[in-house]
Write a protein that holds these residues in place. Structure first.
Motif, PDB file in Angstrom:
ATOM      1  N   GLU A 171      11.514  11.485  15.453  1.00 42.83           N
ATOM      2  CA  GLU A 171      12.728  10.743  15.773  1.00 42.83           C
ATOM      3  C   GLU A 171      12.418   9.253  15.842  1.00 42.83           C
ATOM      4  OE1 GLU A 171      11.675  13.246  17.677  1.00 42.83           O
ATOM      5  OE2 GLU A 171      13.236  14.762  17.800  1.00 42.83           O
ATOM      6  N   GLU A 172      13.360   8.471  15.431  1.00 39.64           N
ATOM      7  CA  GLU A 172      13.283   7.008  15.462  1.00 39.64           C
ATOM      8  C   GLU A 172      12.188   6.431  14.555  1.00 39.64           C
ATOM      9  OE1 GLU A 172      15.688   5.321  16.989  1.00 39.64           O
ATOM     10  OE2 GLU A 172      16.493   7.243  17.642  1.00 39.64           O
ATOM     11  N   LYS A 173      11.679   7.208  13.639  1.00 38.45           N
ATOM     12  CA  LYS A 173      10.679   6.687  12.706  1.00 38.45           C
ATOM     13  C   LYS A 173      11.287   6.695  11.305  1.00 38.45           C
ATOM     14  CE  LYS A 173       6.716   8.174  15.362  1.00 38.45           C
ATOM     15  NZ  LYS A 173       5.584   9.048  15.460  1.00 38.45           N
ATOM     16  N   HIS A 174      12.268   5.906  11.105  1.00 40.20           N
ATOM     17  CA  HIS A 174      12.942   5.853   9.833  1.00 40.20           C
ATOM     18  C   HIS A 174      12.496   4.639   9.044  1.00 40.20           C
ATOM     19  CE1 HIS A 174      15.454   3.227  12.247  1.00 40.20           C
ATOM     20  NE2 HIS A 174      15.642   4.255  13.052  1.00 40.20           N
ATOM     21  N   PRO A 175      12.681   4.717   7.713  1.00 37.52           N
ATOM     22  CA  PRO A 175      12.253   3.593   6.890  1.00 37.52           C
ATOM     23  C   PRO A 175      13.108   2.362   7.157  1.00 37.52           C
ATOM     24  CG  PRO A 175      13.367   5.245   5.552  1.00 37.52           C
ATOM     25  CD  PRO A 175      13.238   5.798   6.945  1.00 37.52           C
ATOM     26  N   PRO A 176      12.518   1.190   7.131  1.00 40.75           N
ATOM     27  CA  PRO A 176      13.315  -0.013   7.318  1.00 40.75           C
ATOM     28  C   PRO A 176      14.257  -0.224   6.144  1.00 40.75           C
ATOM     29  CG  PRO A 176      11.072  -0.592   6.717  1.00 40.75           C
ATOM     30  CD  PRO A 176      11.113   0.905   6.881  1.00 40.75           C
ATOM     31  N   SER A 177      15.419  -0.720   6.429  1.00 38.63           N
ATOM     32  CA  SER A 177      16.389  -0.937   5.351  1.00 38.63           C
ATOM     33  C   SER A 177      16.320  -2.350   4.871  1.00 38.63           C
ATOM     34  CB  SER A 177      17.788  -0.670   5.824  1.00 38.63           C
ATOM     35  OG  SER A 177      17.846   0.215   6.861  1.00 38.63           O
ATOM     36  N   GLU A 221       1.277  -5.755   5.280  1.00 34.09           N
ATOM     37  CA  GLU A 221       1.217  -5.485   3.858  1.00 34.09           C
ATOM     38  C   GLU A 221       2.638  -5.438   3.290  1.00 34.09           C
ATOM     39  OE1 GLU A 221       0.106  -1.775   0.929  1.00 34.09           O
ATOM     40  OE2 GLU A 221      -0.902  -1.904   2.862  1.00 34.09           O
ATOM     41  N   THR A 222       2.830  -6.037   2.126  1.00 33.26           N
ATOM     42  CA  THR A 222       4.137  -6.009   1.470  1.00 33.26           C
ATOM     43  C   THR A 222       4.356  -4.628   0.870  1.00 33.26           C
ATOM     44  OG1 THR A 222       3.996  -8.352   0.942  1.00 33.26           O
ATOM     45  CG2 THR A 222       5.541  -7.043  -0.349  1.00 33.26           C
ATOM     46  N   ASP A 223       5.471  -4.033   1.210  1.00 27.64           N
ATOM     47  CA  ASP A 223       5.831  -2.721   0.686  1.00 27.64           C
ATOM     48  C   ASP A 223       6.642  -2.928  -0.590  1.00 27.64           C
ATOM     49  OD1 ASP A 223       7.035  -0.255   0.091  1.00 27.64           O
ATOM     50  OD2 ASP A 223       7.217   0.290   2.201  1.00 27.64           O
ATOM     51  N   LEU A 224       6.074  -2.535  -1.718  1.00 30.39           N
ATOM     52  CA  LEU A 224       6.708  -2.707  -3.018  1.00 30.39           C
ATOM     53  C   LEU A 224       8.127  -2.147  -3.045  1.00 30.39           C
ATOM     54  CD1 LEU A 224       6.491  -3.470  -6.064  1.00 30.39           C
ATOM     55  CD2 LEU A 224       5.619  -1.142  -6.431  1.00 30.39           C
ATOM     56  N   TYR A 225       8.329  -1.021  -2.391  1.00 28.28           N
ATOM     57  CA  TYR A 225       9.623  -0.329  -2.465  1.00 28.28           C
ATOM     58  C   TYR A 225      10.632  -0.790  -1.419  1.00 28.28           C
ATOM     59  CZ  TYR A 225       7.095   2.548  -5.676  1.00 28.28           C
ATOM     60  OH  TYR A 225       6.346   2.957  -6.742  1.00 28.28           O
ATOM     61  N   ARG A 226      10.216  -1.581  -0.458  1.00 26.00           N
ATOM     62  CA  ARG A 226      11.127  -2.020   0.594  1.00 26.00           C
ATOM     63  C   ARG A 226      11.254  -3.535   0.688  1.00 26.00           C
ATOM     64  NH1 ARG A 226      10.925   2.664   4.030  1.00 26.00           N
ATOM     65  NH2 ARG A 226      10.891   4.322   2.507  1.00 26.00           N
ATOM     66  N   ASP A 227      10.198  -4.270   0.269  1.00 24.65           N
ATOM     67  CA  ASP A 227      10.154  -5.711   0.511  1.00 24.65           C
ATOM     68  C   ASP A 227      10.230  -6.561  -0.754  1.00 24.65           C
ATOM     69  OD1 ASP A 227       9.729  -5.047   3.197  1.00 24.65           O
ATOM     70  OD2 ASP A 227       7.554  -5.010   2.930  1.00 24.65           O
ATOM     71  N   ARG A 239      13.402  -2.788  -4.542  1.00 27.05           N
ATOM     72  CA  ARG A 239      14.363  -2.138  -3.631  1.00 27.05           C
ATOM     73  C   ARG A 239      15.747  -2.020  -4.264  1.00 27.05           C
ATOM     74  NH1 ARG A 239      16.865   1.032  -1.150  1.00 27.05           N
ATOM     75  NH2 ARG A 239      17.743   0.752   0.893  1.00 27.05           N
ATOM     76  N   TYR A 240      16.116  -3.000  -5.082  1.00 26.01           N
ATOM     77  CA  TYR A 240      17.447  -2.996  -5.679  1.00 26.01           C
ATOM     78  C   TYR A 240      17.631  -1.887  -6.712  1.00 26.01           C
ATOM     79  CZ  TYR A 240      17.915  -7.327  -3.171  1.00 26.01           C
ATOM     80  OH  TYR A 240      17.962  -8.255  -2.167  1.00 26.01           O
ATOM     81  N   LEU A 241      16.544  -1.314  -7.207  1.00 25.34           N
ATOM     82  CA  LEU A 241      16.670  -0.181  -8.124  1.00 25.34           C
ATOM     83  C   LEU A 241      17.326   1.015  -7.432  1.00 25.34           C
ATOM     84  CD1 LEU A 241      13.234  -0.365  -9.974  1.00 25.34           C
ATOM     85  CD2 LEU A 241      15.478  -1.113 -10.805  1.00 25.34           C
ATOM     86  N   GLY A 242      17.182   1.088  -6.120  1.00 24.16           N
ATOM     87  CA  GLY A 242      17.825   2.154  -5.357  1.00 24.16           C
ATOM     88  C   GLY A 242      19.339   2.048  -5.365  1.00 24.16           C
ATOM     89  N   TYR A 243      19.860   0.871  -5.709  1.00 26.57           N
ATOM     90  CA  TYR A 243      21.310   0.663  -5.764  1.00 26.57           C
ATOM     91  C   TYR A 243      21.861   0.795  -7.177  1.00 26.57           C
ATOM     92  CZ  TYR A 243      20.298  -1.344  -1.197  1.00 26.57           C
ATOM     93  OH  TYR A 243      19.859  -1.548   0.079  1.00 26.57           O
ATOM     94  N   ALA A 244      21.051   1.187  -8.117  1.00 27.73           N
ATOM     95  CA  ALA A 244      21.495   1.272  -9.512  1.00 27.73           C
ATOM     96  C   ALA A 244      22.698   2.197  -9.675  1.00 27.73           C
ATOM     97  CB  ALA A 244      20.343   1.741 -10.405  1.00 27.73           C
TER      98      ALA A 244
END
Length: 175
Positions: A169-175, A6-12, A16-21
């Motif tokens: 541990e090791e379950k972090h969001p993909p960048s 599934e495409t993740d709206l906030y990561r894919d 996602r670029y709004l996080g860099y605003a």
């Protein structure tokens, strides 16, 4: 081969670029009103919050969704374990995103721009407007360079601290 992920709206997606605003806002700090810089933090914080809510909603969804009468997960809304899963998903995503997308990169770009403006002022005789535009260009060009190291550092920080509390541990969001 399984079904497509599934495409993740906030990561894919472009969202996602709004996080860099805020990094963009910090880059332009020398040439725009401070209210625009703070507005860029509002955009980034809204992105972080929306992503955390999205991950909480996804954690709340029954694995056999949509639930049917034969589903053994019918009472999952009241399940303490499910509530904990949702809370962990929201907190983990919010803290990770707040650090990796807002606080650390915003501070980093702010300091890069402040240092470049200072050094351009001491090492050149360029007029102030040119130094300010150069500072903005330096800040903007630094954004792609700092993202991965900051993401990995936040992964390490979270894996070494907060995630130990809830065993993620090791379950972090993909960048």
């Amino acid at each position: 081969m399984g079904p497509p992920a599934e495409t993740d709206l906030y990561r894919d997606t472009w969202v996602r670029y709004l996080g860099y605003a805020n990094e963009v806002g910090e880059s332009f700090r020398a040439i725009v009103p401070i209210s625009l810089v703070w507005a860029s933090y509002g955009v980034a914080t809204t992105y972080v919050t929306a992503d955390a809510i999205d991950k909480g909603k996804k954690a709340a969804v029954c694995p056999c969704s949509p639930c049917s009468l034969c589903c053994t997960h019918q009472a999952h809304e009241h399940d303490v374990g499910k509530t904990t899963q949702v809370a962990v998903a929201v907190v983990d995503t919010f803290v990770w995103q707040a650090l990796a997308s807002v606080a650390i990169p915003g501070f980093t770009i702010n300091r890069i721009c402040a240092a470049s403006l200072y050094f351009l002022g001491t090492m050149t005789h360029w007029p102030l407007p040119i130094r300010k535009w150069m500072t903005t260009a330096i800040g903007l060009s630094a954004i792609p360079v700092i993202i991965k190291p900051i993401d990995r550092s936040v992964d390490f920080l979270m894996d070494s601290s907060l995630r130990k509390l809830y065993g993620a541990e090791e379950k972090h969001p993909p960048s």
